[in-house]
Design a protein around this motif. Structure first.
Motif, short mmCIF file in Angstrom:
data_model
loop_
_atom_site.label_atom_id
_atom_site.label_comp_id
_atom_site.label_asym_id
_atom_site.label_seq_id
_atom_site.Cartn_x
_atom_site.Cartn_y
_atom_site.Cartn_z
N UNK A 48 1.93 16.17 10.41
CA UNK A 48 0.67 16.33 9.58
C UNK A 48 0.20 14.92 9.12
N UNK A 49 -1.16 15.05 8.95
CA UNK A 49 -2.02 14.01 8.07
C UNK A 49 -1.89 13.97 6.81
N UNK A 50 -1.63 14.85 6.11
CA UNK A 50 -1.28 15.05 4.74
C UNK A 50 -0.79 16.47 4.26
N UNK A 51 0.20 16.20 2.98
CA UNK A 51 0.82 17.36 2.54
C UNK A 51 0.53 17.14 0.94
N UNK A 52 0.76 18.35 0.54
CA UNK A 52 1.00 18.55 -1.04
C UNK A 52 2.28 18.97 -1.41
N UNK A 53 2.72 18.95 -2.56
CA UNK A 53 3.97 19.34 -3.16
C UNK A 53 5.01 19.12 -2.60
N UNK A 54 5.19 17.52 -2.21
CA UNK A 54 6.41 17.07 -1.72
C UNK A 54 6.90 15.79 -2.67
N UNK A 55 7.83 15.34 -2.67
CA UNK A 55 8.42 14.21 -3.09
C UNK A 55 9.18 13.41 -2.00
N UNK A 56 9.11 12.20 -2.27
CA UNK A 56 9.71 11.21 -1.28
C UNK A 56 11.15 10.68 -1.63
N UNK A 57 11.97 10.82 -0.76
CA UNK A 57 13.36 10.37 -0.83
C UNK A 57 13.37 8.62 -0.72
N UNK A 58 14.69 8.23 -0.72
CA UNK A 58 14.94 6.96 -0.48
C UNK A 58 14.73 6.39 1.05
N UNK A 59 14.16 5.11 1.01
CA UNK A 59 13.64 4.62 2.25
C UNK A 59 14.88 4.37 3.45
N UNK A 60 14.86 4.42 4.50
CA UNK A 60 15.88 4.41 5.63
C UNK A 60 15.18 3.95 6.85
#
Length: 149
Positions: A48-60
Motif C-alpha cells: 500500500x502507498x498509505x495507511x491510517x490508524x497504524x502505529x510503528x514498532x521498532x526498526x529492524x
C-alpha cells in the motif's frame, strides 16, 4: 496513556475500504494498493502507498526474498494487533521504490472478496481464500470455496 484518535475513512460510492479483522478499524482504500504480488510468512500480502490508524514498532533489519531491508512492524492503533510492516529503507537500488510503503498481510485484514475489483459486495476475511477457516455460516459456500481450491 493518551487519548486515542481513530480516523474514519469516508466511503464514497463504490469505494472499498480495508479494515482490521479484529476490531474493524479503517486502514486504507483499495485505490491505495500498489501491488498484490507480495508474500509474507502467513501467505499473500498487498503493498500500500498509505495507511491510517497504524502505529510503528521498532526498526529492524530483515533479510527478505528481495534483499536486505530496514523495516518496522505496524500495529492497529485501536486493538494493537500486528497487521504487517513498513519499509523504511532498502539496501539495493532497484528495491528503493518500497521505501515509505506498507505491507498489509491479507490474513489480518477484512476486504472485498474479489481483491477490490468491484465484483461482489460481501466483505470477508482473506483467510477464507487461503483455505483457512471461513467466517461464512452457509455450508454450501464453504463447500464451493473448498472445491475451488
Amino acid at each position: 496513556m493518551g487519548r486515542l484518535f481513530v480516523v474514519s475513512l469516508p466511503a464514497a460510492a463504490g469505494e472499498v475500504i480495508y479494515r482490521c479483522k479484529h476490531c474493524d478499524t479503517h486502514l486504507a482504500y483499495a485505490t491505495d494498493i500498489i501491488s498484490k504480488l507480495f508474500r509474507c510468512k502467513h501467505g499473500k500480502a498487498y503493498l500500500f502507498d498509505r495507511l491510517v490508524n497504524v502505529t510503528d514498532g521498532e526498526r529492524d533489519e530483515r533479510m527478505m526474498t528481495t534483499g536486505l531491508h530496514t523495516v518496522c512492524d505496524i500495529f492497529c492503533v485501536a486493538c494493537g494487533s500486528i497487521l504487517g510492516w513498513k519499509y523504511l529503507s532498502a539496501f539495493e537500488k532497484n528495491q528503493r521504490y518500497k521505501e515509505g510503503k506498507f505491507i498489509l498481510e491479507r490474513c489480518k485484514v477484512v476486504g472485498p472478496p474479489d481483491g477490490g475489483r468491484g465484483r461482489g459486495g460481501r466483505a470477508h476475511l482473506w483467510a477464507e481464500r487461503d483455505g483457512r477457516a471461513s467466517e461464512s455460516s452457509d455450508e454450501d459456500d464453504q463447500q464451493q470455496d473448498a472445491a475451488a481450491i
